[in-house]
Design an enzyme around this catalytic site. Structure first.
Site, PDB file in Angstrom:
ATOM      1  NE  ARG A 158      -2.685   5.165 -15.531  1.00  0.00           N
ATOM      2  CZ  ARG A 158      -3.231   4.754 -16.997  1.00  0.00           C
ATOM      3  NH1 ARG A 158      -4.905   5.111 -17.205  1.00  0.00           N
ATOM      4  NH2 ARG A 158      -2.795   4.247 -17.962  1.00  0.00           N
ATOM      5  CD  GLU A 217      -4.562  -1.915   2.229  1.00  0.00           C
ATOM      6  OE1 GLU A 217      -3.693  -2.320   1.834  1.00  0.00           O
ATOM      7  OE2 GLU A 217      -5.712  -1.648   2.404  1.00  0.00           O
ATOM      8  CE  LYS A 263      -4.225   1.227   3.319  1.00  0.00           C
ATOM      9  NZ  LYS A 263      -3.608   1.851   2.590  1.00  0.00           N
TER      10      LYS A 263
HETATM   11  P1  13P Z   1      -8.966   3.490   0.729  1.00  0.00           P
HETATM   12  O1  13P Z   1      -8.509   4.997   2.026  1.00  0.00           O
HETATM   13  O2  13P Z   1      -9.722   4.513  -0.445  1.00  0.00           O
HETATM   14  O3  13P Z   1      -9.726   2.400   1.213  1.00  0.00           O
HETATM   15  O4  13P Z   1      -7.595   3.124   0.287  1.00  0.00           O
HETATM   16  C1  13P Z   1      -6.475   2.649   0.721  1.00  0.00           C
HETATM   17  C2  13P Z   1      -5.783   1.375   0.449  1.00  0.00           C
HETATM   18  O5  13P Z   1      -5.262   1.579  -0.030  1.00  0.00           O
HETATM   19  C3  13P Z   1      -6.421   0.363  -0.201  1.00  0.00           C
HETATM   20  O6  13P Z   1      -5.886  -0.999  -0.593  1.00  0.00           O
END
Ligand code: 13P
Length: 337
Positions: free
Chosen positions: A47, A178, A220
């Site tokens: 990682r 988000e 987001k």
């Molecule tokens: P994805 O663009 O793969 O959906 O990931 C964005 C993200 O931060 C999800 O929490």
């Protein structure tokens, strides 16, 4: 610099035309799944090597203004001993941190989920700041069916997002809010639009109640798309409905909207962002905060081999460049080859 100046400076550094965010904040189980798909074991060292590769990509800062990291990455070092967040900063990329603790079933709401992680958040933020993080991310998810998400799930997740955002601002950390309406299922684009509109209305209502300064946060969201078990909707329709829902729900004071890719293919995610930006000028910058859609081709090129580093970095730079063009509404599919 007081907290408000710090928040303003961070927003200004993140919200830049033609630039987006790299989401590299996969939790332990999620990064293990991504690594498994390329036959790589998820060890601390793998990682560290992988995320170090991402952050040391030459020129990435031309298209990426910020990177969202997972807690362990904040403390990891590049081969030359540079802390990984410092590596990002040197490349002109602001380091951020995922601060939610994942989702659990929501009690009394079968099929719905709630994100946890508010306990001790203010204190944790102090530590993350000391490690170089200037912004944070909290993800709420909404499963879609004819009956889901319930009103309870929409309200409970909005409250958690708003509490998180308020705590971040008090600590001088810019919150990325988000709310992800999941693609999983066979629902129509219209159903996704209805759910996304209800979710965003409730999120901004809660942000207002919690006194969150909209100028000092970023959104987001997911795009308005059809469920992944059906056939995809035309690109133009995705763009038009996404912009319509955002215009109905997101106040103009929000400086930037950075979409997640949520299981779209790499090329779909770029084409959608481009079409969204071609809908005409909007009050907010509309850009990307992609995880899978930026990293898929990188993982395939890398496959755990140090000798593939340059190739993998070229793959990242290519997707970042094309999404940077899409963020200006200047992408063309011919740029793929
Ligand atoms: P994805 O663009 O793969 O959906 O990931 C964005 C993200 O931060 C999800 O929490």
């Amino acid at each position: 610099m007081d907290d408000r100046d710090a928040l303003r400076a961070t927003v200004e550094a993140l919200v830049q035309p033609g630039k987006g965010l790299l989401a590299a904040d996969e939790s332990g189980p999620t990064i293990a799944k991504r690594f498994k798909s390329i036959g790589v074991e998820s060890t601390d060292e793998n990682r560290r090597a992988y995320r170090g590769l991402l952050l040391s990509t030459p020129g990435l800062g031309e298209f990426v203004s910020g990177v969202i990291l997972y807690e362990e990455t904040l403390a990891q070092l590049a081969d030359d001993g540079t802390p990984l967040p410092e590596l990002a900063r040197r490349g002109g990329i602001v380091p951020g941190i995922k601060v939610d603790a994942g989702k659990i079933p929501l009690a009394h709401a079968p099929g719905d989920e709630i994100t946890q992680g508010l306990d001790g958040l203010a204190k944790r933020l102090g530590g993350y700041k000391a490690q170089g993080a200037r912004f944070a991310k909290w993800r709420a998810v909404y499963n879609v069916s004819d009956t889901l998400p319930s009103r309870l799930a929409i309200q409970a997740n909005a409250d958690a997002l708003a509490s998180y955002a308020a705590i971040c601002q008090e600590e001088g950390v810019v919150p990325i809010v988000e709310p992800e309406v999941l693609m999983d299922g066979a629902h129509t684009l219209a159903r996704c639009a209805d759910v996304t509109e209800a979710v965003l209305h409730q999120v901004f209502h809660a942000l207002h109640r919690h006194g969150v300064a909209l100028e000092h946060m970023l959104l987001k969201p997911s795009m308005v798309v059809a469920g992944s078990e059906g056939s995809p909707a035309p690109v133009g329709e995705v763009a038009a409905r996404t912009v319509q829902v955002l215009r109905r729900t997101v106040p103009a004071a929000v400086p930037g909207v950075f979409f997640l890719s949520g299981g779209q293919t790499t090329v779909e995610a770029t084409a959608h962002l481009d079409a969204i930006n071609r809908q005409g000028p909007q009050p907010w910058l509309l850009s990307f905060s992609y995880g899978r859609a930026l990293q898929q081709t990188v993982l395939e090129a890398w496959r755990g081999r140090a000798a593939h580093t340059a190739q993998a970095q070229q793959a990242l730079l290519k997707r970042a460049r094309l999404n940077g063009a899409a963020a200006r509404g200047r992408y063309d599919p011919s740029m793929e080859s």
